[in-house]
Design a protein around this motif. Sequence first.
Motif, PDB file in Angstrom:
ATOM      1  N   PRO A   1     -23.765  -8.820 -20.691  1.00  0.00           N
ATOM      2  CA  PRO A   1     -23.633  -7.616 -19.876  1.00  0.00           C
ATOM      3  C   PRO A   1     -24.976  -7.294 -19.213  1.00  0.00           C
ATOM      4  O   PRO A   1     -26.024  -7.419 -19.847  1.00  0.00           O
ATOM      5  N   ILE A   2     -24.951  -6.933 -17.945  1.00  0.00           N
ATOM      6  CA  ILE A   2     -26.184  -6.599 -17.218  1.00  0.00           C
ATOM      7  C   ILE A   2     -26.011  -5.247 -16.534  1.00  0.00           C
ATOM      8  O   ILE A   2     -25.064  -5.054 -15.767  1.00  0.00           O
TER       9      ILE A   2
ATOM     10  N   ALA B   1     -15.037  -4.057 -11.785  1.00  0.00           N
ATOM     11  CA  ALA B   1     -15.465  -3.050 -12.772  1.00  0.00           C
ATOM     12  C   ALA B   1     -16.509  -2.099 -12.190  1.00  0.00           C
ATOM     13  O   ALA B   1     -16.792  -1.042 -12.758  1.00  0.00           O
ATOM     14  N   MET B   2     -17.092  -2.461 -11.047  1.00  0.00           N
ATOM     15  CA  MET B   2     -18.110  -1.617 -10.411  1.00  0.00           C
ATOM     16  C   MET B   2     -17.492  -0.569  -9.484  1.00  0.00           C
ATOM     17  O   MET B   2     -18.199   0.264  -8.928  1.00  0.00           O
ATOM     18  N   ASP B   3     -16.168  -0.628  -9.271  1.00  0.00           N
ATOM     19  CA  ASP B   3     -15.499   0.262  -8.300  1.00  0.00           C
ATOM     20  C   ASP B   3     -15.820   1.735  -8.505  1.00  0.00           C
ATOM     21  O   ASP B   3     -16.178   2.444  -7.568  1.00  0.00           O
TER      22      ASP B   3
ATOM     23  N   LEU C   1     -15.167  -4.174 -22.302  1.00  0.00           N
ATOM     24  CA  LEU C   1     -15.737  -2.827 -22.148  1.00  0.00           C
ATOM     25  C   LEU C   1     -16.687  -2.486 -23.292  1.00  0.00           C
ATOM     26  O   LEU C   1     -17.752  -1.888 -23.080  1.00  0.00           O
ATOM     27  N   GLU C   2     -16.334  -2.907 -24.499  1.00  0.00           N
ATOM     28  CA  GLU C   2     -17.181  -2.581 -25.655  1.00  0.00           C
ATOM     29  C   GLU C   2     -18.575  -3.194 -25.515  1.00  0.00           C
ATOM     30  O   GLU C   2     -19.589  -2.553 -25.793  1.00  0.00           O
ATOM     31  N   ALA C   3     -18.621  -4.458 -25.046  1.00  0.00           N
ATOM     32  CA  ALA C   3     -19.925  -5.133 -24.865  1.00  0.00           C
ATOM     33  C   ALA C   3     -20.759  -4.392 -23.824  1.00  0.00           C
ATOM     34  O   ALA C   3     -21.976  -4.230 -23.982  1.00  0.00           O
ATOM     35  N   ARG C   4     -20.107  -3.910 -22.778  1.00  0.00           N
ATOM     36  CA  ARG C   4     -20.816  -3.166 -21.724  1.00  0.00           C
ATOM     37  C   ARG C   4     -21.396  -1.871 -22.290  1.00  0.00           C
ATOM     38  O   ARG C   4     -22.539  -1.497 -22.001  1.00  0.00           O
TER      39      ARG C   4
ATOM     40  N   SER D   1     -24.082   1.110 -13.401  1.00  0.00           N
ATOM     41  CA  SER D   1     -22.854   0.517 -13.926  1.00  0.00           C
ATOM     42  C   SER D   1     -23.236  -0.742 -14.691  1.00  0.00           C
ATOM     43  O   SER D   1     -24.413  -1.107 -14.735  1.00  0.00           O
ATOM     44  N   CYS D   2     -22.245  -1.396 -15.296  1.00  0.00           N
ATOM     45  CA  CYS D   2     -22.551  -2.593 -16.091  1.00  0.00           C
ATOM     46  C   CYS D   2     -21.633  -3.738 -15.685  1.00  0.00           C
ATOM     47  O   CYS D   2     -20.415  -3.614 -15.758  1.00  0.00           O
ATOM     48  N   ALA D   3     -22.231  -4.826 -15.231  1.00  0.00           N
ATOM     49  CA  ALA D   3     -21.466  -6.026 -14.853  1.00  0.00           C
ATOM     50  C   ALA D   3     -21.528  -7.030 -16.006  1.00  0.00           C
ATOM     51  O   ALA D   3     -22.460  -7.003 -16.795  1.00  0.00           O
ATOM     52  N   ILE D   4     -20.531  -7.888 -16.090  1.00  0.00           N
ATOM     53  CA  ILE D   4     -20.566  -8.980 -17.073  1.00  0.00           C
ATOM     54  C   ILE D   4     -20.790 -10.278 -16.310  1.00  0.00           C
ATOM     55  O   ILE D   4     -20.036 -10.615 -15.403  1.00  0.00           O
TER      56      ILE D   4
END
Length: 388
Positions: free
Chosen positions: A238-239, A301-303, A341-344, A230-233
């Motif tokens: 974004p990571i 966002a990781m849910d 979301l786009e950056a992720r 997944s992708c966290a901010i």
Amino acid sequence: SGERLATGLEELDRVLGGGIVAGSLILIGGDPGIGKSTLLLQVTAILSAAQVPLLYVSGEESLAQIKLRARRLSIPSPNLLALAETNLNRVLEASSQVNPKVLIIDSIQTMYKEELAGSPGAVGQLRECTLSLMINAKTSGCATFIVGHVTKDGHLAGPKMIEHMVDTVIYFEGDRHHSYRLLRAVKNRFGATNEIGVFEMGSAGLAEVKNPSDIFLYGNRERAPGSIISCAIEGTRPILLELQALVAKASYSVPQRVTMGLDSKRLIVILALLEKFGGVEIGLQDVFVNIAGGFRAEEPAMDLALAAAITGSHLGKTPRPDLIAVGELGLNGEIRSVPQLEARLRESQRLGFKCAVIPASAKGKFQFKNMELRYADKLAQALEMIAD
């Protein structure tokens, strides 16, 4: 003046908001041994080499120890001005003679003023020493770093009031068993408070990590059941993170729910959602979830990825290796939209991911070449898309 002094470490500058502001008072907190002194000694060396007048004051180590540490970190120290002193009046006297642009106090808990009762580190001493340093910083324009140790329960040793007196509070986080360290600003009068800097601790000190996603992803791209990306901010960056879940037969009458790097209450909610809306019955089984690499991420966002990892481990299904899942779960089993979301998705695509399961509310908002976007509005539908 508005001009900032670069520390020579981009990750630290990012957290400070672009560099050191003249006359600012910066508190760096963290567990003992996490790397606070190492970081500041490296900054001292870089700035000294750039001919910036600087004074490093240590109340914890003798000059011989500082020299040994500098040698171990391969820091050239011909211009490095260091002082081993715990009497704050003498420190300020020396500072007025040297007139540095940057003053480093390591640590505030060892400083005392002789006219006050109480030992170094006592509430009164901490307050007065910090106040004196603040007045000195504002009147002389000398930017001042003070190191504060954190107690076992995660608070800065000594009261929270020091945080109110300084301009910037930075926490040094990390697990001593992992080599990665995170710098996080929790207060900053001169910049954003949501930026992080990532460092790796090695034998030659702290090295900057310019691309954190590469670290927190598992080396090879083969996935196992119960593992998903997944992708966290964090701040503006974004990571990508690998979430891992293990569902196993409970050995006690009460099943265990264990989280590492994630919010434990969130896990319980997600298990309830999986039972009610995902058709996945975990029942009396132990559930363990973890973020690989010792990273912490609390954002919702990781849910979706967490739900997919648990399902994958429970059913023994492996997701395709180039898939990421991003989305927040609502209590009616719906997939809710997430910020940035786009950056992720751009970060995921840059690292070679070709498929993303995302909230249906994002449909038509952006186009990606060479990346398949799958839109889901319900949990069961999203789980099917991930398993496909």
